[in-house]
Each structure stands twice: as C-alpha cells, then as structure tokens.
Design a protein around this motif. Structure first.
Motif, PDB file in Angstrom:
ATOM      1  N   MET A   1       0.830  -1.201   0.000  1.00 21.02           N
ATOM      2  CA  MET A   1       0.000   0.000   0.000  1.00 21.02           C
ATOM      3  C   MET A   1       0.868   1.256   0.000  1.00 21.02           C
ATOM      4  SD  MET A   1      -3.216   0.868   0.078  1.00 21.02           S
ATOM      5  CE  MET A   1      -4.327   2.104   0.578  1.00 21.02           C
ATOM      6  N   ALA A   2       1.850   1.305   0.916  1.00 22.65           N
ATOM      7  CA  ALA A   2       2.734   2.466   0.998  1.00 22.65           C
ATOM      8  C   ALA A   2       3.570   2.589  -0.278  1.00 22.65           C
ATOM      9  CB  ALA A   2       3.633   2.371   2.218  1.00 22.65           C
ATOM     10  N   ASP A   3       4.005   1.444  -0.812  1.00 18.06           N
ATOM     11  CA  ASP A   3       4.785   1.463  -2.047  1.00 18.06           C
ATOM     12  C   ASP A   3       3.975   2.044  -3.203  1.00 18.06           C
ATOM     13  OD1 ASP A   3       6.953   0.391  -0.774  1.00 18.06           O
ATOM     14  OD2 ASP A   3       6.606  -1.658  -1.470  1.00 18.06           O
ATOM     15  N   GLN A   4       2.689   1.721  -3.245  1.00 22.59           N
ATOM     16  CA  GLN A   4       1.821   2.233  -4.299  1.00 22.59           C
ATOM     17  C   GLN A   4       1.671   3.751  -4.172  1.00 22.59           C
ATOM     18  OE1 GLN A   4      -2.032   0.380  -4.480  1.00 22.59           O
ATOM     19  NE2 GLN A   4      -2.716   1.686  -6.153  1.00 22.59           N
ATOM     20  N   LEU A   5       1.522   4.249  -2.943  1.00 23.11           N
ATOM     21  CA  LEU A   5       1.406   5.685  -2.706  1.00 23.11           C
ATOM     22  C   LEU A   5       2.687   6.402  -3.148  1.00 23.11           C
ATOM     23  CD1 LEU A   5       0.013   8.200  -1.529  1.00 23.11           C
ATOM     24  CD2 LEU A   5       1.015   7.571   0.686  1.00 23.11           C
ATOM     25  N   LEU A   6       3.827   5.845  -2.800  1.00 25.36           N
ATOM     26  CA  LEU A   6       5.102   6.441  -3.198  1.00 25.36           C
ATOM     27  C   LEU A   6       5.237   6.473  -4.717  1.00 25.36           C
ATOM     28  CD1 LEU A   6       7.512   4.836  -0.565  1.00 25.36           C
ATOM     29  CD2 LEU A   6       6.581   7.152  -0.573  1.00 25.36           C
ATOM     30  N   GLU A   7       4.841   5.403  -5.359  1.00 21.59           N
ATOM     31  CA  GLU A   7       4.902   5.329  -6.827  1.00 21.59           C
ATOM     32  C   GLU A   7       3.979   6.365  -7.465  1.00 21.59           C
ATOM     33  OE1 GLU A   7       6.131   4.284 -10.576  1.00 21.59           O
ATOM     34  OE2 GLU A   7       7.022   3.683  -8.658  1.00 21.59           O
ATOM     35  N   GLU A   8       2.795   6.543  -6.903  1.00 17.35           N
ATOM     36  CA  GLU A   8       1.856   7.536  -7.438  1.00 17.35           C
ATOM     37  C   GLU A   8       2.410   8.957  -7.292  1.00 17.35           C
ATOM     38  OE1 GLU A   8      -2.090   7.065  -5.804  1.00 17.35           O
ATOM     39  OE2 GLU A   8      -2.129   4.947  -6.353  1.00 17.35           O
ATOM     40  N   ILE A   9       2.981   9.248  -6.141  1.00 18.39           N
ATOM     41  CA  ILE A   9       3.586  10.569  -5.917  1.00 18.39           C
ATOM     42  C   ILE A   9       4.707  10.797  -6.922  1.00 18.39           C
ATOM     43  CG2 ILE A   9       4.997  11.935  -4.309  1.00 18.39           C
ATOM     44  CD1 ILE A   9       3.353  10.630  -2.017  1.00 18.39           C
ATOM     45  N   TYR A  10       5.538   9.794  -7.076  1.00 23.63           N
ATOM     46  CA  TYR A  10       6.670   9.898  -8.006  1.00 23.63           C
ATOM     47  C   TYR A  10       6.183  10.131  -9.431  1.00 23.63           C
ATOM     48  CZ  TYR A  10      10.963   8.737 -10.482  1.00 23.63           C
ATOM     49  OH  TYR A  10      12.067   8.784 -11.306  1.00 23.63           O
ATOM     50  N   GLN A  11       5.254   9.331  -9.884  1.00 25.06           N
ATOM     51  CA  GLN A  11       4.759   9.447 -11.257  1.00 25.06           C
ATOM     52  C   GLN A  11       4.060  10.785 -11.503  1.00 25.06           C
ATOM     53  OE1 GLN A  11       5.542   7.478 -13.749  1.00 25.06           O
ATOM     54  NE2 GLN A  11       6.686   6.189 -12.330  1.00 25.06           N
ATOM     55  N   THR A  35      16.674  15.477  -9.287  1.00 23.57           N
ATOM     56  CA  THR A  35      15.313  14.961  -9.174  1.00 23.57           C
ATOM     57  C   THR A  35      15.316  13.662  -8.375  1.00 23.57           C
ATOM     58  OG1 THR A  35      14.656  15.984 -11.266  1.00 23.57           O
ATOM     59  CG2 THR A  35      13.285  14.155 -10.479  1.00 23.57           C
ATOM     60  N   GLN A  36      16.240  12.773  -8.705  1.00 24.74           N
ATOM     61  CA  GLN A  36      16.337  11.499  -7.973  1.00 24.74           C
ATOM     62  C   GLN A  36      16.653  11.750  -6.499  1.00 24.74           C
ATOM     63  OE1 GLN A  36      15.428   8.602  -9.228  1.00 24.74           O
ATOM     64  NE2 GLN A  36      15.032   9.646 -11.155  1.00 24.74           N
ATOM     65  N   GLU A  37      17.574  12.657  -6.252  1.00 27.97           N
ATOM     66  CA  GLU A  37      17.943  12.997  -4.873  1.00 27.97           C
ATOM     67  C   GLU A  37      16.747  13.586  -4.124  1.00 27.97           C
ATOM     68  OE1 GLU A  37      21.303  15.797  -2.806  1.00 27.97           O
ATOM     69  OE2 GLU A  37      21.782  14.927  -4.765  1.00 27.97           O
ATOM     70  N   THR A  38      15.978  14.413  -4.792  1.00 29.00           N
ATOM     71  CA  THR A  38      14.784  15.014  -4.194  1.00 29.00           C
ATOM     72  C   THR A  38      13.802  13.926  -3.773  1.00 29.00           C
ATOM     73  OG1 THR A  38      14.981  17.066  -5.456  1.00 29.00           O
ATOM     74  CG2 THR A  38      12.788  16.511  -4.630  1.00 29.00           C
ATOM     75  N   PHE A  39      13.532  12.989  -4.674  1.00 27.89           N
ATOM     76  CA  PHE A  39      12.546  11.960  -4.350  1.00 27.89           C
ATOM     77  C   PHE A  39      13.066  10.968  -3.315  1.00 27.89           C
ATOM     78  CE2 PHE A  39      10.268  13.651  -7.962  1.00 27.89           C
ATOM     79  CZ  PHE A  39       8.973  13.648  -7.450  1.00 27.89           C
ATOM     80  N   LEU A  40      14.363  10.751  -3.243  1.00 26.94           N
ATOM     81  CA  LEU A  40      14.906   9.930  -2.158  1.00 26.94           C
ATOM     82  C   LEU A  40      14.613  10.597  -0.812  1.00 26.94           C
ATOM     83  CD1 LEU A  40      18.347   8.766  -3.603  1.00 26.94           C
ATOM     84  CD2 LEU A  40      16.348   7.342  -3.091  1.00 26.94           C
ATOM     85  N   LYS A  41      14.796  11.908  -0.756  1.00 31.27           N
ATOM     86  CA  LYS A  41      14.489  12.650   0.475  1.00 31.27           C
ATOM     87  C   LYS A  41      12.993  12.608   0.771  1.00 31.27           C
ATOM     88  CE  LYS A  41      18.375  15.837   0.021  1.00 31.27           C
ATOM     89  NZ  LYS A  41      18.767  17.232  -0.265  1.00 31.27           N
ATOM     90  N   VAL A  42      12.176  12.773  -0.256  1.00 30.69           N
ATOM     91  CA  VAL A  42      10.725  12.725  -0.081  1.00 30.69           C
ATOM     92  C   VAL A  42      10.316  11.383   0.514  1.00 30.69           C
ATOM     93  CG1 VAL A  42       8.505  12.626  -1.313  1.00 30.69           C
ATOM     94  CG2 VAL A  42      10.162  14.419  -1.855  1.00 30.69           C
ATOM     95  N   PHE A  43      10.810  10.305  -0.052  1.00 34.58           N
ATOM     96  CA  PHE A  43      10.427   8.978   0.417  1.00 34.58           C
ATOM     97  C   PHE A  43      10.935   8.737   1.837  1.00 34.58           C
ATOM     98  CE2 PHE A  43      10.461   7.493  -4.276  1.00 34.58           C
ATOM     99  CZ  PHE A  43       9.272   8.162  -4.493  1.00 34.58           C
ATOM    100  N   ARG A  44      12.128   9.231   2.145  1.00 35.64           N
ATOM    101  CA  ARG A  44      12.722   9.043   3.468  1.00 35.64           C
ATOM    102  C   ARG A  44      11.951   9.819   4.540  1.00 35.64           C
ATOM    103  NH1 ARG A  44      18.288  11.025   3.195  1.00 35.64           N
ATOM    104  NH2 ARG A  44      18.339   9.594   1.462  1.00 35.64           N
ATOM    105  N   PHE A  45      11.433  10.998   4.173  1.00 40.75           N
ATOM    106  CA  PHE A  45      10.810  11.866   5.166  1.00 40.75           C
ATOM    107  C   PHE A  45       9.299  12.033   4.980  1.00 40.75           C
ATOM    108  CE2 PHE A  45      15.271  13.262   4.883  1.00 40.75           C
ATOM    109  CZ  PHE A  45      15.650  12.969   6.191  1.00 40.75           C
ATOM    110  N   LEU A  46       8.675  11.170   4.199  1.00 42.72           N
ATOM    111  CA  LEU A  46       7.238  11.280   3.947  1.00 42.72           C
ATOM    112  C   LEU A  46       6.440  11.238   5.251  1.00 42.72           C
ATOM    113  CD1 LEU A  46       5.142  11.619   1.723  1.00 42.72           C
ATOM    114  CD2 LEU A  46       4.999   9.132   1.574  1.00 42.72           C
ATOM    115  N   HIS A  47       6.922  10.490   6.212  1.00 49.14           N
ATOM    116  CA  HIS A  47       6.211  10.385   7.495  1.00 49.14           C
ATOM    117  C   HIS A  47       6.195  11.728   8.248  1.00 49.14           C
ATOM    118  CE1 HIS A  47      10.436   9.835   8.597  1.00 49.14           C
ATOM    119  NE2 HIS A  47      10.097  10.230   9.813  1.00 49.14           N
ATOM    120  N   GLN A  48       7.078  12.654   7.881  1.00 45.47           N
ATOM    121  CA  GLN A  48       7.123  13.959   8.537  1.00 45.47           C
ATOM    122  C   GLN A  48       6.267  15.008   7.827  1.00 45.47           C
ATOM    123  OE1 GLN A  48      11.232  15.112   8.832  1.00 45.47           O
ATOM    124  NE2 GLN A  48      11.731  13.483  10.269  1.00 45.47           N
TER     125      GLN A  48
END
Length: 166
Positions: A1-11, A35-48
């Motif tokens: 579920m969380a992986d799907q949300l991350l994929e949707e945000i990314y796409q 861009t890749q670095e940005t999304f790595l940070k997004v995924f790492r800190f999405l809980h915040q």
C-alpha cells in the motif's frame, strides 16, 4: 500500500520537479540527478509531511533545498553560459540566430538563483504567493517584493538584449 502511494507521488510529480530543476540548472544530467535525490528525500521523510501544507509545495521545497545544496557543493551562485555549453558569439549574430525562447533562457541565466526561482515558480508553475513563501522560507510580502524586483530586472535585461539586436 505504501509502495503504491510512493509510486503515485513519483509518477505524478516527477515531471514537474524535473522541469523545475532543469530550468534552474539548464543541464539534463544534473536535473535528473537532483530529481532522484529530491525523491529519495521525499520517500525518506514522507512520514514527517504535515497535512496542513500542500504536497506539491512540500515537494518543491525539498527540490529547491536540494538544488541549493548542489549550488553550495559546486560553489555556483550563478550559472555561466560557457559551463552549459552555450557558446557566446558576436551579440548581433547570437541574437539573430536565437528564437525568443533562447533570449529568455539567456536572461534567466543572468538572474540570481532566488530571482530565477521566484519567476519560475510564479510564472511557469502558477504557485500562489503563499506557496512560494513556504517553498522559499520567507513571507508573502518578501515574495511579492522579490518577484516585483526580479521581473523588473528581467525586463531591464530583456530590453538591453533587444537594443543590441539589429
């Protein structure tokens, strides 16, 4: 579920973030890396992520901070035309050879990072003053004044550029 949300945000947001970073750096490779670095940070800190803020604003804040970190690392406050593979020609030949888009890009390169960012976020992405203030960590008033000054400087540089053309 969380992986799907991350994929949707990314796409959904990758093209916007990439385009912003490309317009800031004028380098496809650098924009892709940032861009890749940005999304790595997004995924790492999405809980915040605070639900009070817009996701788009939060993503652009991270993208801008990633870009500013890149500038610090490379010590690039401004972007030189030569470093981007743009050869400077005789001004008359250069202007005659360029279409309107190239003139605008050249002028954007002459602006500071902050001025470029204000113009890109407001005029290209239609962010509100409040959203830009959130992204840039300033007040709406500072954004309005900064944008006014950036546009005024852009206009001056644009008119100077046009005066050089035959």
């Amino acid at each position: 579920m969380a992986d799907q949300l991350l994929e949707e945000i990314y796409q959904m947001y990758k093209p916007l973030i990439y385009n912003y970073l490309y317009r800031s750096t004028l380098n496809h490779h650098t924009a892709e890396e940032l861009t890749q670095e940005t999304f790595l940070k997004v995924f790492r800190f999405l809980h915040q992520f605070r639900k009070a803020a817009s996701l788009k604003t939060w993503l652009f804040t991270i993208a801008r901070n990633t870009y500013l970190d890149y500038l610090k690392k490379t010590k690039q406050g401004t972007i030189s035309l030569e470093s981007k593979g743009i050869q400077l020609m005789d001004p008359y030949d250069a202007i005659a050879a360029m279409d309107e888009k190239m003139v605008i890009r050249r002028i954007l390169l002459k602006l500071s990072e902050k001025e470029r960012t204000l113009i890109i976020l407001r005029d290209q992405y239609a962010f509100t003053y409040r959203e830009i203030a959130e992204i840039m960590g300033s007040t709406e008033g500072q954004v309005k004044v900064g944008l006014h000054r950036a546009r005024k400087k852009f206009k001056t540089l644009y008119l100077e550029e046009k005066e050089v053309s035959p």
